[in-house]
Motif scaffolding. Structure first.
Motif, PDB file in Angstrom:
ATOM      1  N   MET A 130      -0.407  -7.279  -9.007  1.00 51.65           N
ATOM      2  CA  MET A 130      -1.329  -7.174  -7.836  1.00 51.65           C
ATOM      3  C   MET A 130      -1.535  -8.461  -7.716  1.00 51.65           C
ATOM      4  SD  MET A 130      -5.078  -4.804  -7.210  1.00 51.65           S
ATOM      5  CE  MET A 130      -6.318  -6.647  -8.339  1.00 51.65           C
ATOM      6  N   THR A 131      -1.501  -9.788  -6.174  1.00 49.24           N
ATOM      7  CA  THR A 131      -2.097 -10.765  -6.541  1.00 49.24           C
ATOM      8  C   THR A 131      -3.390 -10.646  -6.705  1.00 49.24           C
ATOM      9  OG1 THR A 131      -0.765 -10.955  -5.097  1.00 49.24           O
ATOM     10  CG2 THR A 131      -2.331 -12.282  -4.466  1.00 49.24           C
ATOM     11  N   ALA A 132      -4.006 -11.738  -7.776  1.00 46.60           N
ATOM     12  CA  ALA A 132      -5.227 -12.410  -8.063  1.00 46.60           C
ATOM     13  C   ALA A 132      -6.402 -12.874  -6.372  1.00 46.60           C
ATOM     14  CB  ALA A 132      -5.365 -13.327  -8.155  1.00 46.60           C
ATOM     15  N   ARG A 133      -7.225 -11.642  -6.514  1.00 50.55           N
ATOM     16  CA  ARG A 133      -7.932 -12.581  -5.027  1.00 50.55           C
ATOM     17  C   ARG A 133      -9.174 -13.542  -5.248  1.00 50.55           C
ATOM     18  NH1 ARG A 133     -11.330  -6.856  -3.855  1.00 50.55           N
ATOM     19  NH2 ARG A 133     -11.943  -7.394  -5.438  1.00 50.55           N
ATOM     20  N   ARG A 134      -9.284 -13.816  -3.862  1.00 51.62           N
ATOM     21  CA  ARG A 134     -10.089 -15.139  -4.043  1.00 51.62           C
ATOM     22  C   ARG A 134     -11.719 -14.659  -4.081  1.00 51.62           C
ATOM     23  NH1 ARG A 134      -8.303 -18.768   1.009  1.00 51.62           N
ATOM     24  NH2 ARG A 134      -9.323 -20.106   0.202  1.00 51.62           N
ATOM     25  N   VAL A 135     -12.474 -15.462  -5.203  1.00 56.46           N
ATOM     26  CA  VAL A 135     -14.292 -15.011  -5.091  1.00 56.46           C
ATOM     27  C   VAL A 135     -14.604 -16.465  -4.349  1.00 56.46           C
ATOM     28  CG1 VAL A 135     -15.373 -15.420  -6.763  1.00 56.46           C
ATOM     29  CG2 VAL A 135     -13.150 -13.910  -6.935  1.00 56.46           C
ATOM     30  N   VAL A 136     -15.685 -16.118  -3.820  1.00 55.43           N
ATOM     31  CA  VAL A 136     -16.563 -17.077  -2.935  1.00 55.43           C
ATOM     32  C   VAL A 136     -18.316 -17.050  -2.668  1.00 55.43           C
ATOM     33  CG1 VAL A 136     -14.958 -17.473  -0.700  1.00 55.43           C
ATOM     34  CG2 VAL A 136     -16.064 -16.028  -0.737  1.00 55.43           C
ATOM     35  N   ILE A 137     -18.654 -17.868  -3.332  1.00 52.82           N
ATOM     36  CA  ILE A 137     -19.932 -17.694  -2.861  1.00 52.82           C
ATOM     37  C   ILE A 137     -21.070 -17.771  -2.150  1.00 52.82           C
ATOM     38  CG2 ILE A 137     -22.247 -19.040  -3.869  1.00 52.82           C
ATOM     39  CD1 ILE A 137     -20.252 -20.330  -5.767  1.00 52.82           C
ATOM     40  N   THR A 138     -21.760 -16.754  -1.983  1.00 51.54           N
ATOM     41  CA  THR A 138     -22.268 -16.155  -0.088  1.00 51.54           C
ATOM     42  C   THR A 138     -23.601 -16.357   0.163  1.00 51.54           C
ATOM     43  OG1 THR A 138     -22.333 -13.961  -0.701  1.00 51.54           O
ATOM     44  CG2 THR A 138     -20.369 -15.122   0.299  1.00 51.54           C
ATOM     45  N   GLY A 139     -24.622 -16.314  -1.634  1.00 48.42           N
ATOM     46  CA  GLY A 139     -25.977 -16.397  -1.346  1.00 48.42           C
ATOM     47  C   GLY A 139     -26.166 -17.568  -2.536  1.00 48.42           C
ATOM     48  N   ALA A 140     -27.474 -17.771  -3.076  1.00 46.30           N
ATOM     49  CA  ALA A 140     -27.458 -18.415  -4.364  1.00 46.30           C
ATOM     50  C   ALA A 140     -29.714 -18.415  -3.852  1.00 46.30           C
ATOM     51  CB  ALA A 140     -27.906 -20.519  -3.974  1.00 46.30           C
ATOM     52  N   GLY A 141     -30.080 -18.716  -4.939  1.00 47.19           N
ATOM     53  CA  GLY A 141     -31.839 -18.487  -4.900  1.00 47.19           C
ATOM     54  C   GLY A 141     -31.972 -18.710  -6.774  1.00 47.19           C
ATOM     55  N   THR A 142     -33.547 -19.074  -6.671  1.00 49.62           N
ATOM     56  CA  THR A 142     -33.589 -20.702  -7.567  1.00 49.62           C
ATOM     57  C   THR A 142     -34.945 -20.897  -7.813  1.00 49.62           C
ATOM     58  OG1 THR A 142     -33.157 -22.427  -9.538  1.00 49.62           O
ATOM     59  CG2 THR A 142     -33.545 -22.596  -7.161  1.00 49.62           C
ATOM     60  N   ILE A 143     -35.842 -20.358  -8.872  1.00 50.60           N
ATOM     61  CA  ILE A 143     -36.811 -21.096  -8.887  1.00 50.60           C
ATOM     62  C   ILE A 143     -37.486 -21.675 -10.527  1.00 50.60           C
ATOM     63  CG2 ILE A 143     -37.906 -18.550  -9.895  1.00 50.60           C
ATOM     64  CD1 ILE A 143     -40.448 -19.463  -9.447  1.00 50.60           C
ATOM     65  N   ASN A 144     -37.480 -22.912 -10.402  1.00 51.45           N
ATOM     66  CA  ASN A 144     -37.414 -23.915 -11.035  1.00 51.45           C
ATOM     67  C   ASN A 144     -38.508 -24.774 -11.707  1.00 51.45           C
ATOM     68  OD1 ASN A 144     -36.023 -26.507 -10.165  1.00 51.45           O
ATOM     69  ND2 ASN A 144     -34.915 -24.585  -9.399  1.00 51.45           N
ATOM     70  N   ALA A 145     -38.804 -25.931 -11.814  1.00 48.82           N
ATOM     71  CA  ALA A 145     -39.873 -26.605 -12.264  1.00 48.82           C
ATOM     72  C   ALA A 145     -39.224 -27.711 -10.834  1.00 48.82           C
ATOM     73  CB  ALA A 145     -39.814 -27.791 -13.191  1.00 48.82           C
ATOM     74  N   LEU A 146     -38.234 -27.686 -10.432  1.00 50.59           N
ATOM     75  CA  LEU A 146     -37.951 -28.801  -9.039  1.00 50.59           C
ATOM     76  C   LEU A 146     -39.004 -27.861  -8.158  1.00 50.59           C
ATOM     77  CD1 LEU A 146     -34.577 -30.293  -9.787  1.00 50.59           C
ATOM     78  CD2 LEU A 146     -37.098 -31.008 -10.072  1.00 50.59           C
ATOM     79  N   GLY A 147     -38.636 -26.682  -8.007  1.00 55.42           N
ATOM     80  CA  GLY A 147     -38.931 -26.059  -6.507  1.00 55.42           C
ATOM     81  C   GLY A 147     -38.964 -24.679  -6.947  1.00 55.42           C
ATOM     82  N   HIS A 148     -40.048 -23.867  -6.301  1.00 56.77           N
ATOM     83  CA  HIS A 148     -39.350 -21.841  -6.130  1.00 56.77           C
ATOM     84  C   HIS A 148     -38.438 -21.091  -5.179  1.00 56.77           C
ATOM     85  CE1 HIS A 148     -44.095 -21.650  -7.833  1.00 56.77           C
ATOM     86  NE2 HIS A 148     -42.773 -22.808  -8.025  1.00 56.77           N
ATOM     87  N   ASP A 149     -37.454 -22.236  -4.599  1.00 54.58           N
ATOM     88  CA  ASP A 149     -36.490 -21.871  -4.088  1.00 54.58           C
ATOM     89  C   ASP A 149     -34.746 -22.994  -4.108  1.00 54.58           C
ATOM     90  OD1 ASP A 149     -37.575 -24.044  -2.021  1.00 54.58           O
ATOM     91  OD2 ASP A 149     -38.668 -22.083  -0.115  1.00 54.58           O
ATOM     92  N   VAL A 150     -34.657 -22.487  -3.398  1.00 59.59           N
ATOM     93  CA  VAL A 150     -33.012 -23.600  -2.700  1.00 59.59           C
ATOM     94  C   VAL A 150     -33.277 -24.661  -2.281  1.00 59.59           C
ATOM     95  CG1 VAL A 150     -30.735 -23.720  -2.365  1.00 59.59           C
ATOM     96  CG2 VAL A 150     -31.117 -21.531  -3.624  1.00 59.59           C
ATOM     97  N   PRO A 151     -33.802 -24.501  -1.269  1.00 57.29           N
ATOM     98  CA  PRO A 151     -34.023 -25.640  -0.291  1.00 57.29           C
ATOM     99  C   PRO A 151     -34.820 -27.027  -0.840  1.00 57.29           C
ATOM    100  CG  PRO A 151     -34.447 -23.803   1.089  1.00 57.29           C
ATOM    101  CD  PRO A 151     -33.953 -23.299  -0.190  1.00 57.29           C
ATOM    102  N   SER A 152     -36.250 -26.241  -1.689  1.00 52.42           N
ATOM    103  CA  SER A 152     -36.987 -27.261  -2.448  1.00 52.42           C
ATOM    104  C   SER A 152     -36.366 -27.969  -3.660  1.00 52.42           C
ATOM    105  CB  SER A 152     -38.331 -26.698  -2.385  1.00 52.42           C
ATOM    106  OG  SER A 152     -38.436 -25.431  -3.631  1.00 52.42           O
ATOM    107  N   THR A 153     -35.347 -27.473  -4.135  1.00 47.91           N
ATOM    108  CA  THR A 153     -34.729 -27.627  -5.401  1.00 47.91           C
ATOM    109  C   THR A 153     -33.976 -28.817  -4.785  1.00 47.91           C
ATOM    110  OG1 THR A 153     -35.224 -25.716  -7.167  1.00 47.91           O
ATOM    111  CG2 THR A 153     -33.156 -27.035  -7.270  1.00 47.91           C
ATOM    112  N   LEU A 154     -33.362 -28.142  -4.236  1.00 50.93           N
ATOM    113  CA  LEU A 154     -32.059 -29.356  -3.567  1.00 50.93           C
ATOM    114  C   LEU A 154     -32.512 -30.673  -2.924  1.00 50.93           C
ATOM    115  CD1 LEU A 154     -28.987 -27.244  -1.941  1.00 50.93           C
ATOM    116  CD2 LEU A 154     -29.429 -28.082  -4.397  1.00 50.93           C
ATOM    117  N   GLU A 155     -33.864 -30.385  -1.962  1.00 43.25           N
ATOM    118  CA  GLU A 155     -34.128 -31.855  -1.748  1.00 43.25           C
ATOM    119  C   GLU A 155     -34.803 -32.871  -3.296  1.00 43.25           C
ATOM    120  OE1 GLU A 155     -38.323 -32.772   0.773  1.00 43.25           O
ATOM    121  OE2 GLU A 155     -38.268 -31.072   0.184  1.00 43.25           O
ATOM    122  N   ALA A 156     -34.998 -31.604  -4.203  1.00 44.79           N
ATOM    123  CA  ALA A 156     -35.606 -32.416  -5.409  1.00 44.79           C
ATOM    124  C   ALA A 156     -34.719 -33.616  -6.067  1.00 44.79           C
ATOM    125  CB  ALA A 156     -36.412 -31.677  -5.965  1.00 44.79           C
TER     126      ALA A 156
END
Length: 406
Positions: free
Chosen positions: A1-27
């Motif tokens: 069987m041919t190996a299938r490709r795998v992609v990322i379609t969603g991301a979420g976070t909460i950490n010391a830089l921000g409570h979501d992805v946009p604020s984290t990436l901005e930091a």
């Protein structure tokens, strides 16, 4: 069987830089530091009083009383990050065959450490003879994965990986392999950690690898790591499945490899790390010269940073001098089992936005870390392939390779 490709379609976070992805990436773009004075019980009894703590977080805003009785802080972080990731992915309903072919693989080193800490106080300090009946389901390492599966009706492969600081990368690697092999179509993956309580910090103090001032990866005057907390959650999906429903694709997961040093419980091995790096390239059929950026494990300890740089030099040869390598732990701290997941956000940002997150706190060049560590300021650069390194106590290594979707 041919190996299938795998992609990322969603991301979420909460950490010391921000409570979501946009604020984290901005930091990250701004090189902002989320490490600050700890606000926890008995902090005056600690010698290390700083950490990458999630601030302005009120559990009562997000969860009701019954949920709080079941959800340790690491589970709360996971559920919030998972909701953000699911929302971005556009997936909302899992039923029938899709539910059976969707699962959860998460990483955590300690699980419900806050729950352990609170209940030790109850029994040993307060002298009480009873604890809450939900203490075990609240503190168990698989609690977060189980609650995510129940929240979204995910009935496929679901479990938790606990490999210290490599837990998230190991979890995401397993999710990648599940989809590539055809065992699943959608996997919720990543990791979380919340050890910033008295017992959690005190335990790490005993290792004598902690800085009392700042995390300065690769800088000659670095003096240790700084703990952080939070979660990073991603939706991994079969490429054809994602394309058929018109999903936005953030990046492609191209390769993954693991290795064991089999040498020392705390001292890292150049050879073990280099094998994992080379293995991820081989697994993804990636030429070393195609890699433009590495998100380093980069803990800020004397041993890790020089060993990691030596491993990169071994794996890439002369191309190592052309690589950019940075440690975002300098900004959000070391999230232990959750760290690789939050750091993967910097890899996605590099591919999608052409922004390389910096290594802040860099003050003095170290001849043993003589690579381009993107010091102190983010950099605009187009890269097509990136790596995320994770090297754990116990000598367990896990490296992910991501690339821009072709």
């Amino acid at each position: 069987m041919t190996a299938r490709r795998v992609v990322i379609t969603g991301a979420g976070t909460i950490n010391a830089l921000g409570h979501d992805v946009p604020s984290t990436l901005e930091a990250m773009r701004e090189g902002r530091c989320g490490i600050r004075a700890l606000d926890i019980q008995d902090v005056d009894r600690l010698s290390v009083k700083i950490g990458g703590q999630v601030i302005e977080f009120d559990e009562h805003t997000h969860f009701n009383r019954q949920q709080i009785a079941l959800y340790d802080r690491f589970t709360q972080f996971t559920l919030l990050a998972a909701k953000e990731a699911m929302t971005q992915s556009g997936l909302s309903e899992f039923g029938g065959r899709m539910a059976a072919r969707s699962g959860v693989i998460l990483g955590t080193a300690g699980g419900g450490v806050n729950t352990w800490d609170e209940n030790y106080r109850t029994v040993y300090e307060a002298g009480k003879n009873r604890v809450h009946p939900f203490v075990v389901p609240k503190l168990m390492n698989n609690a977060a994965a189980s609650h995510v599966s129940m929240e979204w009706n995910l009935k496929g492969p679901s479990f938790t990986v606990a490999t210290a600081c490599a837990s998230s990368n190991h979890a995401m690697g397993q999710a990648f392999w599940m989809i590539r092999s055809g065992a699943a179509d959608v996997m919720v993956t990543g990791g979380s950690e919340s050890m910033l309580c008295f017992g959690g910090v005190k335990a790490w103090e005993g290792l004598r690898v902690m800085s009392k001032t700042a995390c300065r990866p690769f800088s000659a005057n670095r003096d240790g790591m700084v703990q952080g907390e939070g979660a990073g959650i991603f939706i991994f999906e079969d490429y054809d499945h994602a394309k058929a429903r018109g999903a936005e694709i953030l990046a492609e997961v191209a390769g993954f490899a693991m290795s064991s040093d089999a040498s020392d419980i705390v001292m890292p091995s150049k050879q073990g790390a280099a094998r994992a790096i080379s293995g991820a390239l081989e697994d993804g059929r990636i030429a070393p010269t195609d890699v433009g950026y590495i998100n380093a494990h980069g803990t800020g300890t004397a041993a890790n940073d020089k060993t990691e740089c030596a491993a990169v030099a071994d794996a890439f040869g002369t191309h190592a001098d052309s690589l950019m390598i940075s440690s975002t732990k300098s900004m959000h701290g070391h999230l232990i089992g959750g760290t690789g997941a939050v750091e993967l956000l910097a890899c996605v940002m590099a591919l999608r936005d052409g922004v390389i997150a910096p290594t802040i706190g860099y003050e003095e060049p170290d001849p043993e870390c003589a690579l381009d560590v993107v010091p102190n300021e983010a950099r605009d650069a187009k890269v097509d392939v990136v790596l995320s390194n994770a090297f754990a106590f116990g000598g367990l290594n896990a490296v992910l390779a991501l690339k821009r979707l072709a």
